[in-house]
Design an enzyme around this catalytic site. Sequence first.
Site, PDB file in Angstrom:
ATOM      1  N   GLN A  20      12.899  46.506 -15.553  1.00  0.00           N
ATOM      2  CA  GLN A  20      14.092  46.300 -15.833  1.00  0.00           C
ATOM      3  C   GLN A  20      15.202  47.458 -15.674  1.00  0.00           C
ATOM      4  O   GLN A  20      16.261  47.372 -15.436  1.00  0.00           O
ATOM      5  CB  GLN A  20      14.405  45.078 -16.873  1.00  0.00           C
ATOM      6  CG  GLN A  20      13.565  45.476 -18.064  1.00  0.00           C
ATOM      7  CD  GLN A  20      14.564  44.756 -19.377  1.00  0.00           C
ATOM      8  OE1 GLN A  20      15.545  44.300 -19.097  1.00  0.00           O
ATOM      9  NE2 GLN A  20      14.147  45.017 -20.589  1.00  0.00           N
ATOM     10  N   ARG A 103       8.789  51.802 -32.299  1.00  0.00           N
ATOM     11  CA  ARG A 103       8.320  52.178 -30.987  1.00  0.00           C
ATOM     12  C   ARG A 103       7.065  52.837 -30.949  1.00  0.00           C
ATOM     13  O   ARG A 103       6.383  52.801 -29.817  1.00  0.00           O
ATOM     14  CB  ARG A 103       9.568  52.981 -30.526  1.00  0.00           C
ATOM     15  CG  ARG A 103      10.922  52.504 -30.107  1.00  0.00           C
ATOM     16  CD  ARG A 103      11.989  53.461 -29.734  1.00  0.00           C
ATOM     17  NE  ARG A 103      13.246  52.705 -29.481  1.00  0.00           N
ATOM     18  CZ  ARG A 103      14.162  53.068 -30.592  1.00  0.00           C
ATOM     19  NH1 ARG A 103      13.765  53.643 -31.519  1.00  0.00           N
ATOM     20  NH2 ARG A 103      15.355  52.283 -30.446  1.00  0.00           N
ATOM     21  N   GLN A 117      -0.264  60.783 -15.901  1.00  0.00           N
ATOM     22  CA  GLN A 117       1.001  61.115 -14.768  1.00  0.00           C
ATOM     23  C   GLN A 117       1.098  62.855 -14.742  1.00  0.00           C
ATOM     24  O   GLN A 117       1.480  63.499 -13.913  1.00  0.00           O
ATOM     25  CB  GLN A 117       2.356  60.163 -15.202  1.00  0.00           C
ATOM     26  CG  GLN A 117       2.001  58.860 -14.586  1.00  0.00           C
ATOM     27  CD  GLN A 117       3.075  57.778 -14.758  1.00  0.00           C
ATOM     28  OE1 GLN A 117       4.126  58.334 -15.147  1.00  0.00           O
ATOM     29  NE2 GLN A 117       2.839  56.916 -14.175  1.00  0.00           N
ATOM     30  N   GLY A 135      10.089  56.113 -21.191  1.00  0.00           N
ATOM     31  CA  GLY A 135       9.219  55.330 -21.371  1.00  0.00           C
ATOM     32  C   GLY A 135       8.712  55.784 -22.974  1.00  0.00           C
ATOM     33  O   GLY A 135       8.407  56.691 -23.231  1.00  0.00           O
ATOM     34  N   ASP A 164      20.850  57.146 -27.340  1.00  0.00           N
ATOM     35  CA  ASP A 164      21.398  57.327 -28.933  1.00  0.00           C
ATOM     36  C   ASP A 164      22.640  58.176 -29.087  1.00  0.00           C
ATOM     37  O   ASP A 164      23.614  57.593 -29.734  1.00  0.00           O
ATOM     38  CB  ASP A 164      20.333  57.848 -29.731  1.00  0.00           C
ATOM     39  CG  ASP A 164      18.791  57.181 -29.460  1.00  0.00           C
ATOM     40  OD1 ASP A 164      18.565  56.147 -29.764  1.00  0.00           O
ATOM     41  OD2 ASP A 164      18.036  57.835 -29.097  1.00  0.00           O
ATOM     42  N   HIS A 192      13.393  59.762 -31.084  1.00  0.00           N
ATOM     43  CA  HIS A 192      13.937  58.715 -30.344  1.00  0.00           C
ATOM     44  C   HIS A 192      13.059  57.403 -31.181  1.00  0.00           C
ATOM     45  O   HIS A 192      12.384  56.595 -30.549  1.00  0.00           O
ATOM     46  CB  HIS A 192      13.815  58.358 -28.978  1.00  0.00           C
ATOM     47  CG  HIS A 192      14.189  57.259 -28.500  1.00  0.00           C
ATOM     48  ND1 HIS A 192      15.665  56.736 -28.591  1.00  0.00           N
ATOM     49  CD2 HIS A 192      13.824  55.883 -27.706  1.00  0.00           C
ATOM     50  CE1 HIS A 192      15.738  55.340 -28.272  1.00  0.00           C
ATOM     51  NE2 HIS A 192      14.530  55.071 -27.837  1.00  0.00           N
TER      52      HIS A 192
HETATM   53  P1  NAD Z   1       9.809  46.656 -18.022  1.00  0.00           P
HETATM   54  O1  NAD Z   1       8.623  45.920 -18.422  1.00  0.00           O
HETATM   55  O2  NAD Z   1      10.920  45.743 -17.353  1.00  0.00           O
HETATM   56  O3  NAD Z   1       9.248  47.788 -16.660  1.00  0.00           O
HETATM   57  C1  NAD Z   1       8.257  48.693 -16.711  1.00  0.00           C
HETATM   58  C2  NAD Z   1       7.772  48.718 -15.591  1.00  0.00           C
HETATM   59  O4  NAD Z   1       6.552  49.939 -15.834  1.00  0.00           O
HETATM   60  C3  NAD Z   1       6.965  47.578 -15.079  1.00  0.00           C
HETATM   61  O5  NAD Z   1       7.214  47.198 -13.835  1.00  0.00           O
HETATM   62  C4  NAD Z   1       5.352  47.942 -15.180  1.00  0.00           C
HETATM   63  O6  NAD Z   1       4.606  47.237 -14.098  1.00  0.00           O
HETATM   64  C5  NAD Z   1       5.446  49.477 -14.720  1.00  0.00           C
HETATM   65  N1  NAD Z   1       4.257  50.127 -15.299  1.00  0.00           N
HETATM   66  C6  NAD Z   1       3.296  49.843 -16.380  1.00  0.00           C
HETATM   67  N2  NAD Z   1       2.507  50.956 -16.176  1.00  0.00           N
HETATM   68  C7  NAD Z   1       2.589  51.844 -15.146  1.00  0.00           C
HETATM   69  C8  NAD Z   1       2.033  53.074 -14.676  1.00  0.00           C
HETATM   70  N3  NAD Z   1       0.928  53.296 -15.256  1.00  0.00           N
HETATM   71  N4  NAD Z   1       2.753  53.599 -13.567  1.00  0.00           N
HETATM   72  C9  NAD Z   1       3.697  53.134 -13.142  1.00  0.00           C
HETATM   73  N5  NAD Z   1       4.461  52.174 -13.479  1.00  0.00           N
HETATM   74  C10 NAD Z   1       3.869  51.327 -14.659  1.00  0.00           C
HETATM   75  O7  NAD Z   1      10.156  47.794 -18.907  1.00  0.00           O
HETATM   76  P2  NAD Z   1      11.692  48.377 -19.173  1.00  0.00           P
HETATM   77  O8  NAD Z   1      12.542  47.567 -19.889  1.00  0.00           O
HETATM   78  O9  NAD Z   1      12.098  49.141 -17.789  1.00  0.00           O
HETATM   79  O10 NAD Z   1      11.422  49.717 -19.929  1.00  0.00           O
HETATM   80  C11 NAD Z   1      10.557  50.681 -19.786  1.00  0.00           C
HETATM   81  C12 NAD Z   1      10.284  51.737 -20.955  1.00  0.00           C
HETATM   82  O11 NAD Z   1      11.251  52.261 -21.258  1.00  0.00           O
HETATM   83  C13 NAD Z   1       9.611  51.039 -22.297  1.00  0.00           C
HETATM   84  O12 NAD Z   1       8.696  51.653 -22.754  1.00  0.00           O
HETATM   85  C14 NAD Z   1      10.906  50.833 -23.161  1.00  0.00           C
HETATM   86  O13 NAD Z   1      10.528  50.783 -24.530  1.00  0.00           O
HETATM   87  C15 NAD Z   1      11.624  52.438 -22.833  1.00  0.00           C
HETATM   88  N6  NAD Z   1      13.028  52.540 -22.967  1.00  0.00           N
HETATM   89  C16 NAD Z   1      13.269  53.654 -23.689  1.00  0.00           C
HETATM   90  C17 NAD Z   1      14.663  54.038 -23.698  1.00  0.00           C
HETATM   91  C18 NAD Z   1      15.010  55.277 -24.493  1.00  0.00           C
HETATM   92  O14 NAD Z   1      15.986  55.481 -24.763  1.00  0.00           O
HETATM   93  N7  NAD Z   1      14.249  56.312 -24.405  1.00  0.00           N
HETATM   94  C19 NAD Z   1      15.565  52.922 -23.622  1.00  0.00           C
HETATM   95  C20 NAD Z   1      15.080  51.571 -23.178  1.00  0.00           C
HETATM   96  C21 NAD Z   1      13.635  51.421 -22.903  1.00  0.00           C
HETATM   97  C1  LMR Z   2      16.163  51.618 -27.068  1.00  0.00           C
HETATM   98  O1  LMR Z   2      16.517  52.508 -27.779  1.00  0.00           O
HETATM   99  O2  LMR Z   2      16.937  50.362 -26.737  1.00  0.00           O
HETATM  100  C2  LMR Z   2      14.951  51.521 -26.452  1.00  0.00           C
HETATM  101  O3  LMR Z   2      14.039  52.430 -27.000  1.00  0.00           O
HETATM  102  C3  LMR Z   2      14.106  50.265 -26.410  1.00  0.00           C
HETATM  103  C4  LMR Z   2      13.636  50.012 -27.768  1.00  0.00           C
HETATM  104  O4  LMR Z   2      12.577  49.794 -28.021  1.00  0.00           O
HETATM  105  O5  LMR Z   2      14.547  50.109 -28.896  1.00  0.00           O
END
Ligand code: NAD
Ligand code: LMR
Length: 336
Positions: A20, A103, A117, A135, A164, A192
Amino acid sequence: NMSSEGAEPIRVVVTGAAGQIAYSLLYQIASGAVFGPNQPVYLHLLDIAPMMGVLEGVVMELADCALPLLAGVLPTAKPEEAFKDVVAAFLVGAMPRKEGMERKDLLAANVRIFKEQGQALDKVARKDVKVLVVGNPANTNALICSKYAPSIPKENFTAMTRLDQNRAQSQLAAKIGVPVQNVKNVIIWGNHSSTQFPDASNAVVTVGGAQKPVPAAINDDAYLKSTFVTTVQKRGAAVIAARKMSSALSAAKAASDHMRDWFLGSGDRWVSMGVVSDGSYGTPRDVVFSFPVTTANGKWKIVQGLTINDFARQMLDATGKELAEEKQEAMDVCKD
Ligand code: NAD
Ligand code: LMR
């Protein structure tokens, strides 16, 4: 588009490309919002094998956007194909948390992805690749990725705390009653996570044409030390509670902001990035800690010389301690 004619495309990878966040992020990259309006991009899209069908649909939609800057698309499930020759890597692919989780509960599930990776980046990526880990747990994943890519400088690995920062800036602007861009230099320190320290003590705001310190404009120390801090710390959880899915639109926007500023420069604004700590401000070395930085010529530099009062000291110590613990746990997971 005459202006982009002749410029060589750069290769950019997004992992989790069928997920997403990527669904919003890919458009921003391919439309020129990240690398500039004259820079064509060749997109490498990595996801896992079972998602290749979904990813094919994303590839169709990218074609259907008819974007002049999109020079090509490579969908793949192979990290060594995805990371080949890339100048920028958005590492988004990982499991998101659900309601009620912290998290760091994702650590055991996700940290192995970043080990693997890191190894692939080490083998095939350009040595000047700029890596942004999105991630979760983002800071610790970025650290592990860097550890397993020893041939790439550790300065090239960063974690996203820009969401943030954007949240904090937006809260302050609303509180003061000014447009969001009138607030600058709010800082996110540390992880984070819910121990992060959103710090408005050096932020400034433009009100009625004049610049003022944010603490003077708000004139409510209790708000800045409590409600403001907890609102930003818990915002991700609040979005999950409401949407039943974690933030995606705002996360993609923040990822674009982070990478754009790193490539094109932050100008006279401070931005927050998780970077491998050199011990600045008494933080633990060798964890990925979010600091205020400025960026120019593709390099970041920690803003130095800020005053850390007793309250800030406690907040920095708490988030630093959590990062040191996460690091230990992640190293243990990576051993087996
Ligand atoms: P999502 O589940 O919609 O999408 C994640 C995608 O990653 C999926 O399509 C999955 O198949 C794929 N995936 C899983 N393992 C993989 C691998 N080894 N190699 C390649 N692709 C792989 O999730 P999302 O909503 O897009 O969120 C992704 C990540 O980002 C989550 O860990 C979420 O917590 C994190 N996130 C971080 C922040 C931040 O501020 N740092 C903000 C929002 C979300
Ligand atoms: C966020 O800050 O929205 C992302 O890190 C997703 C989460 O798990 O809070």
